[in-house]
Write an enzyme that holds these catalytic residues in place. Structure first.
Site, PDB file in Angstrom:
ATOM      1  N   GLU A   1       2.791  60.425  10.406  1.00  0.00           N
ATOM      2  CA  GLU A   1       1.354  60.327  10.692  1.00  0.00           C
ATOM      3  C   GLU A   1       0.997  61.579  11.500  1.00  0.00           C
ATOM      4  OE1 GLU A   1      -0.624  57.780   9.662  1.00  0.00           O
ATOM      5  OE2 GLU A   1       1.023  56.748   8.671  1.00  0.00           O
TER       6      GLU A   1
ATOM      7  N   VAL B   1       7.210  68.848  14.617  1.00  0.00           N
ATOM      8  CA  VAL B   1       8.209  67.820  14.915  1.00  0.00           C
ATOM      9  C   VAL B   1       8.373  66.895  13.700  1.00  0.00           C
ATOM     10  CG1 VAL B   1       8.831  65.920  16.465  1.00  0.00           C
ATOM     11  CG2 VAL B   1       7.753  67.969  17.392  1.00  0.00           C
ATOM     12  N   GLY B   2       7.313  66.700  12.956  1.00  0.00           N
ATOM     13  CA  GLY B   2       7.418  65.902  11.724  1.00  0.00           C
ATOM     14  C   GLY B   2       8.502  66.452  10.803  1.00  0.00           C
TER      15      GLY B   2
ATOM     16  N   GLY C   1       2.630  62.295  15.295  1.00  0.00           N
ATOM     17  CA  GLY C   1       2.595  63.485  16.150  1.00  0.00           C
ATOM     18  C   GLY C   1       2.292  64.714  15.318  1.00  0.00           C
TER      19      GLY C   1
ATOM     20  N   CYS D   1      -6.572  62.172  16.686  1.00  0.00           N
ATOM     21  CA  CYS D   1      -6.087  62.823  15.461  1.00  0.00           C
ATOM     22  C   CYS D   1      -7.162  62.881  14.381  1.00  0.00           C
ATOM     23  CB  CYS D   1      -4.859  62.100  14.937  1.00  0.00           C
ATOM     24  SG  CYS D   1      -5.141  60.352  14.646  1.00  0.00           S
TER      25      CYS D   1
HETATM   26  P1  NAD Z   1       3.918  64.446  21.457  1.00  0.00           P
HETATM   27  O1  NAD Z   1       4.159  65.784  22.060  1.00  0.00           O
HETATM   28  O2  NAD Z   1       3.826  63.252  22.327  1.00  0.00           O
HETATM   29  O3  NAD Z   1       5.071  64.251  20.368  1.00  0.00           O
HETATM   30  C1  NAD Z   1       5.160  63.100  19.577  1.00  0.00           C
HETATM   31  C2  NAD Z   1       6.552  62.517  19.724  1.00  0.00           C
HETATM   32  O4  NAD Z   1       7.518  63.449  19.245  1.00  0.00           O
HETATM   33  C3  NAD Z   1       6.911  62.203  21.172  1.00  0.00           C
HETATM   34  O5  NAD Z   1       7.466  60.900  21.232  1.00  0.00           O
HETATM   35  C4  NAD Z   1       7.902  63.266  21.522  1.00  0.00           C
HETATM   36  O6  NAD Z   1       8.867  62.845  22.459  1.00  0.00           O
HETATM   37  C5  NAD Z   1       8.559  63.581  20.188  1.00  0.00           C
HETATM   38  N1  NAD Z   1       9.065  64.935  20.129  1.00  0.00           N
HETATM   39  C6  NAD Z   1       8.464  66.046  20.627  1.00  0.00           C
HETATM   40  N2  NAD Z   1       9.220  67.139  20.350  1.00  0.00           N
HETATM   41  C7  NAD Z   1      10.319  66.698  19.679  1.00  0.00           C
HETATM   42  C8  NAD Z   1      11.467  67.347  19.111  1.00  0.00           C
HETATM   43  N3  NAD Z   1      11.639  68.664  19.192  1.00  0.00           N
HETATM   44  N4  NAD Z   1      12.369  66.565  18.493  1.00  0.00           N
HETATM   45  C9  NAD Z   1      12.206  65.247  18.395  1.00  0.00           C
HETATM   46  N5  NAD Z   1      11.133  64.592  18.905  1.00  0.00           N
HETATM   47  C10 NAD Z   1      10.223  65.290  19.544  1.00  0.00           C
HETATM   48  O7  NAD Z   1       2.587  64.423  20.593  1.00  0.00           O
HETATM   49  P2  NAD Z   1       1.939  65.603  19.760  1.00  0.00           P
HETATM   50  O8  NAD Z   1       2.799  65.968  18.614  1.00  0.00           O
HETATM   51  O9  NAD Z   1       1.439  66.664  20.662  1.00  0.00           O
HETATM   52  O10 NAD Z   1       0.690  64.781  19.219  1.00  0.00           O
HETATM   53  C11 NAD Z   1      -0.451  65.412  18.819  1.00  0.00           C
HETATM   54  C12 NAD Z   1      -0.442  65.572  17.324  1.00  0.00           C
HETATM   55  O11 NAD Z   1      -0.278  64.310  16.725  1.00  0.00           O
HETATM   56  C13 NAD Z   1      -1.733  66.122  16.796  1.00  0.00           C
HETATM   57  O12 NAD Z   1      -1.470  67.007  15.738  1.00  0.00           O
HETATM   58  C14 NAD Z   1      -2.436  64.882  16.259  1.00  0.00           C
HETATM   59  O13 NAD Z   1      -3.371  65.133  15.255  1.00  0.00           O
HETATM   60  C15 NAD Z   1      -1.283  64.094  15.760  1.00  0.00           C
HETATM   61  N6  NAD Z   1      -1.609  62.693  15.744  1.00  0.00           N
HETATM   62  C16 NAD Z   1      -1.653  62.059  14.562  1.00  0.00           C
HETATM   63  C17 NAD Z   1      -2.012  60.725  14.518  1.00  0.00           C
HETATM   64  C18 NAD Z   1      -2.077  59.956  13.234  1.00  0.00           C
HETATM   65  O14 NAD Z   1      -2.171  58.746  13.308  1.00  0.00           O
HETATM   66  N7  NAD Z   1      -2.036  60.600  12.081  1.00  0.00           N
HETATM   67  C19 NAD Z   1      -2.312  60.059  15.695  1.00  0.00           C
HETATM   68  C20 NAD Z   1      -2.240  60.745  16.895  1.00  0.00           C
HETATM   69  C21 NAD Z   1      -1.881  62.068  16.909  1.00  0.00           C
END
Ligand code: NAD
Length: 464
Positions: free
Chosen positions: A240, A222-223, A218, A274
């Site tokens: 990731e 959040v990471g 994600g 991503c």
């Molecule tokens: P998202 O909003 O679905 O969040 C990802 C996960 O984090 C979800 O399961 C969500 O419930 C959880 N989450 C959200 N907020 C949280 C919090 N405050 N505390 C704990 N958990 C929480 O997805 P996103 O982050 O919008 O995804 C898009 C991003 O992910 C982009 O930056 C994209 O580049 C990146 N991404 C990376 C990869 C990779 O393989 N490197 C793949 C897909 C997406």
């Protein structure tokens, strides 16, 4: 909170499989995260998940789940993201099946202990090797953009490495989350694999638990939350993440081929990928020559009205639609530029004359907008890339080996693609992951075994 398996609800079933009667009943008292983890940990301690036969059975069951329920999953992906059936198969269902097949083909080889040379002072009868130990109970947190692939491919690796696994689908892809929550417990060993659906509160509650590994896909904000929570338990993480992945186009490249490949890579899943090329870096003459090539490529792929093409996806929700529509005037529109909030449609859009200080160049776009930024040539392009966060992917379109070598040596990115965006992540024998702001850790194929195992050092010296 909706936990999809509950020990109180289970009826007797063949080993490694839950009886159908247990699937559809809502538990009277949903399990709390601590109970889920304790239950999975108890299973892990029995040693069952460590058996290679169990791992293979789980992978086969997952494969069967995907092949039997492909149309259901494709319908869920269409409901969440407007994905076409072809795209759903290519990038989510079929992708995961290929990852399973590759793992099944090689698992016993990958798990083989690896001998290490022993120094002379330990004597000729001493021997040493490494062996892979499963970590225990693993948490996989998935995002919404490839909501099946990005949950199931890490699950393949975690199971292949012999772990018990909690998976948390993204609440922003609710149809896919529901389908996974229904299907996984019906096919896999529910004492070792649990699905927890939900959003921030549910994920926060899970993160308070002690896992042996957390695999998060994600965004970087959040990471950081995930990594902080993991630090409390000294839990290792793979993050990731994303970022702005540049595409450098050299003046010697065949621009029709370049435009075709960039358009395919960028506008797949309406740009919500991503590793999508985030922006193009090229010299002014090449930028001008690319404009008609982009027009031709978009039209060849999606027709004159992409909103009528069954192959073109939609934006996940209104929040992202509003964010992306606000970026459409960051440059001169070469292709596309139109948007419709009621259907969450944003046309495949190419922007020229884009200032690096404009809004579209500040953050990962994560949508169907491709800005073209001009630089004087290779030196400036390398400087431009190195002045910014390390990207998840970097793409280079050139005929020059010297240019390829310079970019490979002078830049850092999660992956590097010469001539073809996105494709490196379909090579199961390559590690997929980021570096710096684009993440840490990697997976796919044998790299998933590395991520989800501890490589234990063993020395043996005979007693007599
Ligand atoms: P998202 O909003 O679905 O969040 C990802 C996960 O984090 C979800 O399961 C969500 O419930 C959880 N989450 C959200 N907020 C949280 C919090 N405050 N505390 C704990 N958990 C929480 O997805 P996103 O982050 O919008 O995804 C898009 C991003 O992910 C982009 O930056 C994209 O580049 C990146 N991404 C990376 C990869 C990779 O393989 N490197 C793949 C897909 C997406």
């Amino acid at each position: 909170m909706a936990y999809t398996s509950d020990s109180r609800d289970r009826v007797r079933a063949p080993p490694g499989r839950t009886a159908p009667a247990a699937r559809n009943r809502e538990p009277a008292h949903p399990e709390q995260p601590a109970d889920v983890v304790a239950r999975l940990r108890a299973t892990f301690r029995t040693g069952r998940t460590k058996l290679v036969e169990w791992r293979i059975a789980q992978l086969r069951a997952l494969r069967e789940m995907l092949t039997e329920n492909g149309p259901d999953l494709a319908a869920a992906l269409h409901a969440d993201l407007g994905k076409s059936a072809t795209e759903a198969d290519r990038t989510e269902i079929g992708f995961t099946v290929r990852e399973i097949d590759h793992t099944l083909d090689h698992l016993t080889d990958w798990l083989r202990p690896e001998p290490a040379p022993v120094p002379a002072h330990l004597g000729a009868d001493a021997s040493a090797w490494t062996q892979y130990d499963p970590l225990g109970v693993v948490l996989v947190i998935a995002p919404w953009n490839y909501p099946a692939q990005l949950l199931l491919a890490p699950l393949v690796g975690a199971l292949a490495a012999g772990n018990a696994v909690v998976v948390k689908p993204s609440e922003l892809a609710p149809a896919t989350s529901a389908a996974i929550a229904r299907l996984l417990p019906a096919h896999l060993d529910t004492d070792a694999v649990a699905v927890v659906e939900g959003g921030i509160p549910e994920t926060t509650a899970l993160l308070a638990e002690h896992f042996d590994h957390i695999f998060y896909t994600g965004n970087g904000t959040v990471g950081r939350i995930v990594m902080r929570a993991a630090a409390e338990h000294l839990t290792p993480v793979a993050l990731e993440l994303g970022g702005k992945s540049p595409a450098f186009v050299d003046r010697d490249a065949d621009l029709d081929v370049v435009a075709d490949r960039l358009v395919r890579g960028k506008f797949l899943n309406a740009g919500q990928t991503c590793v999508a090329p985030d922006y193009v870096l090229t010299d002014p003459e090449t930028a001008a020559a690319l404009e008609p090539a982009f027009k031709r490529a978009v039209e060849a792929l999606y027709g004159t009205d992409p909103s009528a093409s069954g192959e073109y996806g939609r934006i996940i929700n209104e929040r992202h639609f509003d964010r992306l529509s606000g970026l459409l005037d960051s440059g001169r529109v070469v292709v596309g530029g139109d948007a419709d909030r009621t259907t969450k449609y944003i046309a495949p859009t190419v922007l020229a004359d884009v200032d690096p200080k404009s809004p579209v160049m500040q953050e990962e776009i994560f949508g169907p907008i491709l800005p073209v930024v001009t630089v004087s040539g290779l030196d400036e392009a390398i400087g431009f890339i190195n002045d910014r966060d390390k990207p998840l992917a970097l793409y280079v379109f050139t005929e020059s080996d010297a240019t390829k070598s310079r970019i490979a040596a002078e830049t850092s990115s999660g992956g590097l693609g010469h001539g073809l965006p996105l494709a490196h992540l379909t090579v199961s024998d390559l590690p997929f992951g980021g570096v710096g702001e684009s993440g840490m850790g990697s997976y796919h194929g044998r790299y998933s075994i590395e991520t989800f195992s501890h490589r234990k050092a063993v020395l043996e010296k005979p007693l007599s």
